[in-house]
Motif scaffolding. Structure first.
Motif, short mmCIF file in Angstrom:
data_model
loop_
_atom_site.label_atom_id
_atom_site.label_comp_id
_atom_site.label_asym_id
_atom_site.label_seq_id
_atom_site.Cartn_x
_atom_site.Cartn_y
_atom_site.Cartn_z
N CYS A 95 11.59 -33.30 -26.86
CA CYS A 95 11.53 -34.00 -25.56
C CYS A 95 12.31 -35.32 -25.63
CB CYS A 95 10.07 -34.26 -25.18
SG CYS A 95 9.14 -32.76 -24.90
N THR A 96 13.61 -35.19 -25.56
CA THR A 96 14.47 -36.36 -25.81
C THR A 96 14.51 -37.34 -24.63
OG1 THR A 96 16.33 -35.03 -25.13
CG2 THR A 96 15.95 -35.20 -27.50
N HIS A 97 13.95 -36.95 -23.51
CA HIS A 97 13.88 -37.90 -22.38
C HIS A 97 12.53 -38.61 -22.31
CE1 HIS A 97 17.73 -37.65 -20.27
NE2 HIS A 97 17.81 -36.54 -20.98
N LEU A 98 11.72 -38.39 -23.33
CA LEU A 98 10.46 -39.14 -23.44
C LEU A 98 10.57 -40.07 -24.64
CD1 LEU A 98 7.80 -36.30 -22.91
CD2 LEU A 98 8.84 -37.80 -21.20
N THR A 99 10.12 -41.30 -24.48
CA THR A 99 10.02 -42.22 -25.62
C THR A 99 8.56 -42.26 -26.04
OG1 THR A 99 11.85 -43.54 -24.79
CG2 THR A 99 10.40 -44.59 -26.40
N ALA A 122 -2.39 -28.93 -21.71
CA ALA A 122 -2.09 -30.35 -21.90
C ALA A 122 -0.75 -30.52 -22.62
CB ALA A 122 -3.21 -31.02 -22.69
N TRP A 123 -0.51 -29.68 -23.62
CA TRP A 123 0.76 -29.77 -24.35
C TRP A 123 1.96 -29.51 -23.41
CZ3 TRP A 123 1.68 -31.43 -29.23
CH2 TRP A 123 0.58 -31.50 -30.12
N LYS A 124 1.76 -28.54 -22.48
CA LYS A 124 2.87 -28.18 -21.58
C LYS A 124 3.31 -29.35 -20.71
CE LYS A 124 2.08 -23.24 -21.33
NZ LYS A 124 1.21 -22.27 -20.69
N LYS A 125 2.39 -30.27 -20.46
CA LYS A 125 2.74 -31.42 -19.62
C LYS A 125 3.89 -32.22 -20.22
CE LYS A 125 -1.69 -32.23 -17.43
NZ LYS A 125 -2.84 -33.12 -17.34
N LEU A 126 3.96 -32.25 -21.55
CA LEU A 126 5.05 -33.01 -22.18
C LEU A 126 6.41 -32.50 -21.70
CD1 LEU A 126 3.75 -33.29 -25.86
CD2 LEU A 126 3.98 -35.14 -24.21
N ARG A 127 6.54 -31.16 -21.65
CA ARG A 127 7.82 -30.58 -21.20
C ARG A 127 8.07 -30.90 -19.72
NH1 ARG A 127 10.55 -27.54 -25.37
NH2 ARG A 127 9.20 -27.90 -27.16
N THR A 128 6.99 -30.87 -18.94
CA THR A 128 7.14 -31.20 -17.50
C THR A 128 7.62 -32.63 -17.34
OG1 THR A 128 5.28 -29.73 -17.08
CG2 THR A 128 5.89 -31.22 -15.29
N TRP A 129 6.97 -33.55 -18.06
CA TRP A 129 7.36 -34.97 -17.96
C TRP A 129 8.81 -35.15 -18.43
CZ3 TRP A 129 2.53 -36.86 -21.16
CH2 TRP A 129 1.38 -36.64 -20.42
N ASN A 130 9.16 -34.41 -19.48
CA ASN A 130 10.51 -34.53 -20.02
C ASN A 130 11.56 -34.07 -19.00
OD1 ASN A 130 12.27 -35.07 -22.35
ND2 ASN A 130 12.67 -32.87 -22.27
#
Ligand code: SF4
Length: 322
Positions: A135-139, A79-87
Motif C-alpha cells: 500500500c504505497t499510497h498509505l504512510t 478489516a484488513w481489506k480496508k487498507l487496500r480501499t484506503w490505498n
C-alpha cells in the motif's frame, strides 16, 4: 482557520479524529487519516501506559485483552481489506494518507513463550508488513513503546532501510523512557522516526543526534486525558521547552492536546464552557494542582482545553516527499 474546521468532509469515511494523521491538501483543506490494528490487546510497559485508553475502552466493553497472559483479538479479513480501499482512494486523489498503527496494540509487542497467541501474532505481523509494502499510497506510522524489538521483527530486508512509507514513533513521556528508547529508535533505518510525548509526564531534553535529523525527526506532544482520578497534570513550561528544542533544530512539532488538566498560563480568552468548568474546579481541591513556582493547574476537560500553546496551534509534519 484552525485544523478542526478545515476537514474535507467527504473524506471522513473510516477516518480518525487524531490530528497528526491528517493530510494538508494544496488548497489548504485537511483530509483525515486512518487508524489500523492487526490485533487488539497489549501489556502495559511503563508509566506512560498507566491510564491506557485502549485498555479502558476494552474494559468498558467487557473485553479482557490487556495483560501478559490474556488473549489478543485478531481483526477480521474485512478489516484488513480496508487498507487496500484506503490505498486506492489515496492513489485516486493523488496523495499519501497516514495510518496510525496501532491504536489498541503495539506492533512490536513480544508475547511470553507460553502465550497461546504467539503464532497468530507473528502471522499478523508478517501480513501487516506485507500490506505496508503493497500500500504505497498509505504512510504507516507505527507508534510503539518497544522500538528495541523492531529490527528483529521486521522482514530481514528492512534492516537496510524501511520502506519510505513506514515511519516509527516511540512513546516517551519521561526522561528515563526517552534515554532508554531514543538510542534504540535511532538504530531503525526509517525515513522518519519520531517521539510521541503523550502523556507528557515531566520535562524532556532531547539528544542532539535526534535533533540533528531535522525534518526527518518528528515530535508529537500532549497532556493526559481520561476518566480516572489519577490523570496527571503537565506544566506548560514543559511543552514550551520541548517545542523550542524542536523549533531551534527545525524538527517538526505537533501539539496534539492540552489534556484534561490545564495550566493557568494556557487559559487565554476562556470560552463560557471553560469559565464554568474553571469555577467548579477551583472549588474542588481534587481538581487543583499547585506547582512549586506557585502557579496552578485545573482539571477541566480535554475538549474545552483544546490544543493551543501560547495562542496558536502547532501542526507541523515531517517534510518528506516520496
Ligand atoms: S503500549 Fe500502548 S496499547 Fe499497549 S498498554 Fe501501553 S498505552 Fe496501551
Amino acid at each position: 482557520m484552525f485544523l478542526a474546521n478545515r476537514v474535507l468532509k467527504k473524506e471522513t469515511y473510516d477516518s480518525t479524529n487524531i490530528g497528526w494523521t491528517w493530510e494538508i491538501r494544496p488548497d489548504g483543506t485537511y483530509v483525515r487519516g486512518y487508524s489500523f490494528n492487526a490485533w487488539m490487546g497489549c501489556t502495559k510497559h511503563g508509566p506512560e501506559c498507566l491510564f491506557c485508553y485502549a485498555d479502558t475502552i476494552m474494559d468498558q466493553k467487557g473485553r479482557d485483552l490487556f495483560g501478559k497472559h490474556t488473549r489478543r483479538h485478531f481483526v477480521s479479513d474485512g478489516a484488513w481489506k480496508k487498507l487496500r480501499t484506503w490505498n486506492r482512494r489515496a492513489e485516486k486523489l493523488g496523495y499519501h494518507a497516514k495510518v496510525f498503527c496501532s491504536s489498541f496494540s503495539d506492533v512490536f509487542e513480544e508475547l511470553c513463550e507460553s502465550h497461546p497467541d504467539i503464532e497468530a501474532m507473528e502471522k499478523a505481523r508478517a501480513r501487516l508488513f506485507a500490506e505496508m509494502e503493497a500500500c504505497t499510497h498509505l504512510t504507516f506510522i507505527i507508534c510503539t513503546k518497544r522500538p528495541m524489538n523492531a529490527l528483529r521483527m521486521v522482514p530481514p530486508k528492512w534492516s537496510d532501510g524501511f520502506p519510505e512509507n513506514v515511519w516509527v514513533l516511540a512513546t516517551t513521556g519521561t526522561q528515563r523512557t526517552a534515554d532508554r528508547l531514543i538510542p534504540r529508535l535511532l538504530e531503525i533505518p526509517a525515513t522518519v522516526i519520531g517521539l510521541s510525548v503523550e502523556p507528557m509526564l515531566e520535562p524532556l531534553k532531547l539528544p542532539q543526534e535526534f535533533l540533528d535529523r531535522g525534518g526527518r525527526s518528528w515530535v508529537i506532544c500532549g497532556g493526559e486525558s481520561g476518566k480516572q482520578a489519577g490523570i496527571r497534570a503537565a506544566h506548560s513550561d514543559w511543552y514550551r521547552d520541548l517545542r523550542d528544542q524542536c523549533v531551534d533544530a527545525d524538527v517538526p512539532f505537533f501539539f496534539k492536546q492540552v489534556g484534561d488538566w490545564i495550566h493557568e498560563p494556557l487559559i487565554v480568552n476562556p470560552t463560557k464552557v471553560q469559565q464554568t468548568r474553571l469555577s467548579k474546579a477551583k472549588a474542588d481541591p481534587a481538581r487543583v494542582k499547585a506547582w512549586e513556582d506557585d502557579s496552578r493547574s485545573y482539571r477541566l476537560h480535554k475538549k474545552s482545553n483544546g490544543r493551543l500553546l501560547d495562542g496558536r496551534e502547532w501542526n507541523q509534519f515531517p517534510g518528506v516527499c516520496f
